[in-house]
Design a protein around this motif. Structure first.
Motif, mmCIF file in Angstrom:
data_model
loop_
_atom_site.group_PDB
_atom_site.id
_atom_site.type_symbol
_atom_site.label_atom_id
_atom_site.label_comp_id
_atom_site.label_asym_id
_atom_site.label_seq_id
_atom_site.Cartn_x
_atom_site.Cartn_y
_atom_site.Cartn_z
ATOM 1 N N PHE A 179 -5.984 7.744 2.323
ATOM 2 C CA PHE A 179 -6.138 6.805 1.220
ATOM 3 C C PHE A 179 -6.763 5.514 1.734
ATOM 4 C CE2 PHE A 179 -2.550 9.479 0.086
ATOM 5 C CZ PHE A 179 -2.743 9.743 -1.264
ATOM 6 N N GLU A 180 -7.893 5.145 1.180
ATOM 7 C CA GLU A 180 -8.500 3.848 1.465
ATOM 8 C C GLU A 180 -8.113 2.930 0.315
ATOM 9 O OE1 GLU A 180 -12.656 4.117 2.666
ATOM 10 O OE2 GLU A 180 -12.281 6.194 3.288
ATOM 11 N N CYS B 156 -2.349 3.622 -10.207
ATOM 12 C CA CYS B 156 -2.431 3.413 -8.753
ATOM 13 C C CYS B 156 -3.874 3.330 -8.253
ATOM 14 C CB CYS B 156 -1.721 4.551 -8.026
ATOM 15 S SG CYS B 156 0.044 4.662 -8.383
ATOM 16 N N LEU B 157 -4.844 3.550 -9.133
ATOM 17 C CA LEU B 157 -6.241 3.681 -8.739
ATOM 18 C C LEU B 157 -7.079 2.473 -9.131
ATOM 19 C CD1 LEU B 157 -6.789 7.283 -10.200
ATOM 20 C CD2 LEU B 157 -5.894 6.676 -7.930
ATOM 21 N N THR B 158 -8.129 2.219 -8.339
ATOM 22 C CA THR B 158 -9.140 1.253 -8.762
ATOM 23 C C THR B 158 -10.025 1.938 -9.805
ATOM 24 O OG1 THR B 158 -10.729 1.911 -7.056
ATOM 25 C CG2 THR B 158 -9.184 0.122 -6.487
ATOM 26 N N ASP B 159 -10.744 1.162 -10.596
ATOM 27 C CA ASP B 159 -11.622 1.746 -11.614
ATOM 28 C C ASP B 159 -12.736 2.586 -10.999
ATOM 29 O OD1 ASP B 159 -10.158 0.692 -13.728
ATOM 30 O OD2 ASP B 159 -11.367 -1.131 -13.831
ATOM 31 N N ILE C 174 -5.576 2.535 -4.839
ATOM 32 C CA ILE C 174 -6.340 3.576 -4.153
ATOM 33 C C ILE C 174 -7.796 3.474 -4.583
ATOM 34 C CG2 ILE C 174 -6.647 6.066 -3.833
ATOM 35 C CD1 ILE C 174 -3.578 6.254 -4.663
ATOM 36 N N GLN C 175 -8.679 3.205 -3.619
ATOM 37 C CA GLN C 175 -10.114 3.115 -3.906
ATOM 38 C C GLN C 175 -10.824 4.413 -3.537
ATOM 39 O OE1 GLN C 175 -13.164 2.713 -1.776
ATOM 40 N NE2 GLN C 175 -14.122 2.894 -3.776
ATOM 41 N N ASN D 158 0.825 -1.210 0.000
ATOM 42 C CA ASN D 158 0.000 0.000 0.000
ATOM 43 C C ASN D 158 0.859 1.261 0.000
ATOM 44 O OD1 ASN D 158 -2.468 -1.358 -0.011
ATOM 45 N ND2 ASN D 158 -2.685 -1.304 2.209
ATOM 46 N N LYS D 159 1.887 1.291 0.838
ATOM 47 C CA LYS D 159 2.770 2.459 0.883
ATOM 48 C C LYS D 159 3.557 2.613 -0.415
ATOM 49 C CE LYS D 159 3.443 3.090 5.859
ATOM 50 N NZ LYS D 159 4.452 3.089 6.937
ATOM 51 N N GLN D 160 3.925 1.511 -1.039
ATOM 52 C CA GLN D 160 4.622 1.581 -2.326
ATOM 53 C C GLN D 160 3.717 2.220 -3.375
ATOM 54 O OE1 GLN D 160 6.021 -2.368 -3.273
ATOM 55 N NE2 GLN D 160 7.464 -2.387 -1.572
#
Length: 120
Positions: free
Chosen positions: A98-99, A26-29, A105-106, A4-6
């Motif tokens: 950040f969740e 880095c993001l979810t859709d 990242i969601q 997660n930190k990476q």
């Protein structure tokens, strides 16, 4: 460093370089980006449109003071300096929550406090 930190480190580096592909990777859709009282964006397209906000120019200078993680939540405290299109300079501190889901990242909730606007 955790996965997660990476991801967050990669995300921040993407903003430093205005690298849309690196940030979006880095993001979810179904990502959500909220700045309480300012905006609420849902999905990668809306997120992408905010990466280069039309009120600013150039690349932001980001400094990270601390990253704290518990379960799938990473909290980042830092500072940002950036130039407005009228050449004024924004100095601010931020706290991003950040969740994460599967090291992506969601949801991002951004809190920012302006320290100063330096007139050009």
């Amino acid at each position: 460093m955790s996965a997660n930190k990476q991801t967050i480190a990669q995300y921040m580096e993407g903003f430093r370089n205005t690298n849309h592909a690196q940030i979006l990777d880095c993001l979810t859709d179904d990502v959500v980006w909220v700045m309480p009282g300012a905006y609420h964006h849902e999905g990668k397209d809306a997120f992408d449109a905010e990466i280069e906000n039309p009120n600013f120019k150039g690349r932001p200078q980001l400094k990270i003071f601390r990253m704290t993680e518990e379960n799938d939540v990473v909290i980042v405290e830092g500072a940002v300096t950036c130039s407005f299109i009228n050449d004024d300079i924004l100095d601010a501190v931020f706290c991003d929550v950040f969740e994460m889901r599967n090291a992506k990242i969601q949801k991002l909730t951004s809190y920012i406090m302006q320290i100063a606007i330096n007139k050009s």
